[in-house]
Scaffold this motif. Sequence first.
Motif, PDB file in Angstrom:
ATOM      1  N   ASP A   1      11.771 -87.201  13.695  1.00 19.58           N
ATOM      2  CA  ASP A   1      10.764 -87.156  14.758  1.00 19.58           C
ATOM      3  C   ASP A   1      10.685 -85.776  15.399  1.00 19.58           C
ATOM      4  OD1 ASP A   1       9.696 -89.764  14.589  1.00 19.58           O
ATOM      5  OD2 ASP A   1      11.480 -90.560  15.564  1.00 19.58           O
ATOM      6  N   ALA A   2      11.825 -85.091  15.501  1.00 12.36           N
ATOM      7  CA  ALA A   2      11.806 -83.726  16.042  1.00 12.36           C
ATOM      8  C   ALA A   2      11.007 -82.803  15.118  1.00 12.36           C
ATOM      9  CB  ALA A   2      13.238 -83.206  16.217  1.00 12.36           C
ATOM     10  N   ALA A   3      11.168 -82.980  13.814  1.00 18.08           N
ATOM     11  CA  ALA A   3      10.390 -82.176  12.868  1.00 18.08           C
ATOM     12  C   ALA A   3       8.902 -82.472  13.003  1.00 18.08           C
ATOM     13  CB  ALA A   3      10.860 -82.451  11.439  1.00 18.08           C
ATOM     14  N   ASP A   4       8.562 -83.751  13.176  1.00 18.95           N
ATOM     15  CA  ASP A   4       7.156 -84.118  13.371  1.00 18.95           C
ATOM     16  C   ASP A   4       6.602 -83.493  14.651  1.00 18.95           C
ATOM     17  OD1 ASP A   4       7.307 -85.634  11.073  1.00 18.95           O
ATOM     18  OD2 ASP A   4       7.474 -87.560  12.133  1.00 18.95           O
ATOM     19  N   LEU A   5       7.383 -83.534  15.720  1.00 21.36           N
ATOM     20  CA  LEU A   5       6.937 -82.949  16.987  1.00 21.36           C
ATOM     21  C   LEU A   5       6.761 -81.446  16.865  1.00 21.36           C
ATOM     22  CD1 LEU A   5       6.267 -83.294  19.991  1.00 21.36           C
ATOM     23  CD2 LEU A   5       8.712 -82.988  20.465  1.00 21.36           C
TER      24      LEU A   5
ATOM     25  N   GLY B   1       3.489 -88.267  21.405  1.00 19.21           N
ATOM     26  CA  GLY B   1       4.252 -89.114  22.327  1.00 19.21           C
ATOM     27  C   GLY B   1       5.236 -90.004  21.577  1.00 19.21           C
ATOM     28  N   GLY B   2       4.796 -90.542  20.444  1.00 16.04           N
ATOM     29  CA  GLY B   2       5.683 -91.360  19.621  1.00 16.04           C
ATOM     30  C   GLY B   2       6.866 -90.558  19.106  1.00 16.04           C
ATOM     31  N   ALA B   3       6.623 -89.307  18.750  1.00 15.99           N
ATOM     32  CA  ALA B   3       7.712 -88.443  18.277  1.00 15.99           C
ATOM     33  C   ALA B   3       8.725 -88.208  19.395  1.00 15.99           C
ATOM     34  CB  ALA B   3       7.163 -87.122  17.752  1.00 15.99           C
ATOM     35  N   VAL B   4       8.246 -87.997  20.616  1.00 18.09           N
ATOM     36  CA  VAL B   4       9.147 -87.785  21.754  1.00 18.09           C
ATOM     37  C   VAL B   4      10.008 -89.029  21.991  1.00 18.09           C
ATOM     38  CG1 VAL B   4       9.225 -87.431  24.258  1.00 18.09           C
ATOM     39  CG2 VAL B   4       7.712 -86.024  22.855  1.00 18.09           C
ATOM     40  N   VAL B   5       9.377 -90.201  21.938  1.00 13.28           N
ATOM     41  CA  VAL B   5      10.133 -91.450  22.099  1.00 13.28           C
ATOM     42  C   VAL B   5      11.162 -91.582  20.972  1.00 13.28           C
ATOM     43  CG1 VAL B   5       9.951 -93.976  22.044  1.00 13.28           C
ATOM     44  CG2 VAL B   5       8.326 -92.634  23.392  1.00 13.28           C
ATOM     45  N   GLY B   6      10.753 -91.277  19.739  1.00 13.80           N
ATOM     46  CA  GLY B   6      11.662 -91.367  18.601  1.00 13.80           C
ATOM     47  C   GLY B   6      12.851 -90.426  18.724  1.00 13.80           C
ATOM     48  N   ILE B   7      12.628 -89.240  19.244  1.00 11.98           N
ATOM     49  CA  ILE B   7      13.732 -88.294  19.468  1.00 11.98           C
ATOM     50  C   ILE B   7      14.708 -88.883  20.484  1.00 11.98           C
ATOM     51  CG2 ILE B   7      14.347 -86.028  20.409  1.00 11.98           C
ATOM     52  CD1 ILE B   7      11.567 -85.073  19.306  1.00 11.98           C
TER      53      ILE B   7
END
Length: 132
Positions: free
Chosen positions: A81-85, A105-111
């Motif tokens: 998710d950090a890579a996606d963000l 926002g989903g990436a932040v939650v996933g991190i």
Amino acid sequence: MSIDRAALAVGGIRLASGISFLVDPLRANRLWGDPDEPAPTAQLLLRSMGYRDALIGGLLMSAALRGRNTRGWFLASGGADAADLLGGMSVHQQMKKSQQIIGLGGAVVGIGVGLWGATRRRGDSAAAREAH
């Protein structure tokens, strides 16, 4: 053997998300905030993301069901998710508002979930098993 229910749930969500990108990448992409049909190269990347997420989710679930240490798989999940963000931030201004909110926002939650899972304590009995 104790099942890590949190890891099982998080892994199941990531596995389901990955499978959705493999089965129907266009619909999955719409669910993540993009109403337009992506270019063929973007569709390739969506499928690649699906394989990645299905693999990480499946391995997180497997570790959870076996009572194994799940911290590394939580970290891998958060790292994906950090890579996606990071990649999304480079095109943030070109994204539609829905893509910014849902995708980034989903990436932040996933991190956050990945860091939580990688740093949480599971109790003395689980910690003792992990030490062996």
